[in-house]
Design a protein around this motif. Structure first.
Motif, short mmCIF file in Angstrom:
data_model
loop_
_atom_site.label_atom_id
_atom_site.label_comp_id
_atom_site.label_asym_id
_atom_site.label_seq_id
_atom_site.Cartn_x
_atom_site.Cartn_y
_atom_site.Cartn_z
N VAL A 133 6.32 -22.18 19.65
CA VAL A 133 5.95 -21.36 18.57
C VAL A 133 7.61 -20.88 18.08
O VAL A 133 8.41 -21.05 18.88
N VAL A 134 7.75 -20.96 16.86
CA VAL A 134 8.96 -20.30 16.30
C VAL A 134 8.43 -19.19 15.58
O VAL A 134 7.63 -19.12 14.49
N ALA A 135 9.17 -18.09 15.73
CA ALA A 135 8.93 -16.99 14.77
C ALA A 135 10.07 -16.53 14.11
O ALA A 135 11.46 -16.42 14.32
N SER A 136 10.01 -15.99 12.82
CA SER A 136 11.08 -15.49 12.04
C SER A 136 10.72 -14.44 11.35
O SER A 136 9.45 -14.14 10.88
N ARG A 137 11.92 -13.51 10.97
CA ARG A 137 11.71 -12.26 10.38
C ARG A 137 11.38 -12.67 8.84
O ARG A 137 10.81 -11.57 7.93
N ARG A 138 11.57 -13.78 8.24
CA ARG A 138 11.43 -14.00 6.89
C ARG A 138 10.72 -15.38 7.00
O ARG A 138 10.74 -16.33 7.69
N PRO A 139 9.98 -15.82 5.91
CA PRO A 139 9.13 -16.79 5.60
C PRO A 139 10.17 -18.18 5.85
O PRO A 139 11.25 -18.32 5.32
N LEU A 140 9.66 -19.14 6.52
CA LEU A 140 10.40 -20.40 6.47
C LEU A 140 9.97 -21.58 5.30
O LEU A 140 8.61 -21.63 5.36
#
Length: 196
Positions: A133-140
């Motif tokens: 899982v990769v979680a990001s505060r902004r869309p990648l």
């Protein structure tokens, strides 16, 4: 509807750090495929239905259904991948069936969700599998990493090896044109074993 097949694995060892600018470049780790070396308050967890702790390595037989779970400690965009025994990778989320990949803080999301019209069935080859899982505060922007074929619900990951996938993913989270601040993303892995 065709059932997506989940194959997750990681070759025996991962290679050292990814080449990149500065000391804060994403790197490979023994327990993860890509690691953010910069401290962040964003946290993500991933686990499989047979191991809610996410720390074990449960066994699934070929043909059995599997459910993947993820949660984040703050609102984030979540990207799920399967790394297969041969080093190839499958993208689970985002997809064209499960809706948004935005997960709210404290929410536990299941893939597939009970309302989804498909199941994930474990398939061969046998071996150690990993879910990332990769979680990001902004869309990648995953355009360099994966593409959808016409009419397909799940994207195909372009790199066909674990090092190639890790390199491409490091470019996604650390792009030259629109950098994602290092403190804005994190990753986690869970593993399971496939037996016939």
């Amino acid at each position: 509807m065709k059932k997506p097949v989940i194959l997750l694995a990681l070759t025996a060892s991962l290679l050292g750090a990814l080449a990149g600018p500065a000391l804060a470049a994403p790197r490979l780790g023994a327990q993860s495929i890509i690691v953010n070396p910069v401290p962040t308050t964003l946290q993500a967890r991933v686990w499989v239905d047979r191991d809610p702790s996410g720390n074990g390595t449960p066994t699934y037989r070929v043909g059995e259904a599997i459910t993947l779970y993820t949660s984040v400690n703050e609102d984030a965009y979540v990207y799920l991948f399967n790394v297969n025994p041969d080093g190839s990778t499958d993208q689970i989320l985002p997809n064209r069936i499960s809706g948004s990949n935005r997960v709210r803080a404290g929410q536990i999301r299941a893939f597939p969700a009970p309302s989804d019209r498909f199941t994930f069935d474990v398939a061969g080859p046998q071996g150690l599998n990993r879910v990332l899982v990769v979680a990001s505060r902004r869309p990648l922007n995953l355009n360099e990493l994966s593409t959808y074929s016409q009419g397909e619900s799940f994207a195909t990951v372009k790199p066909t090896t674990t090092p190639g996938f890790a390199q491409a993913l490091s470019i996604v989270v650390n792009p030259v044109t629109q950098p994602v601040p290092q403190q804005d993303w994190t990753s986690d892995t869970a593993s399971y074993t496939v037996r016939s």
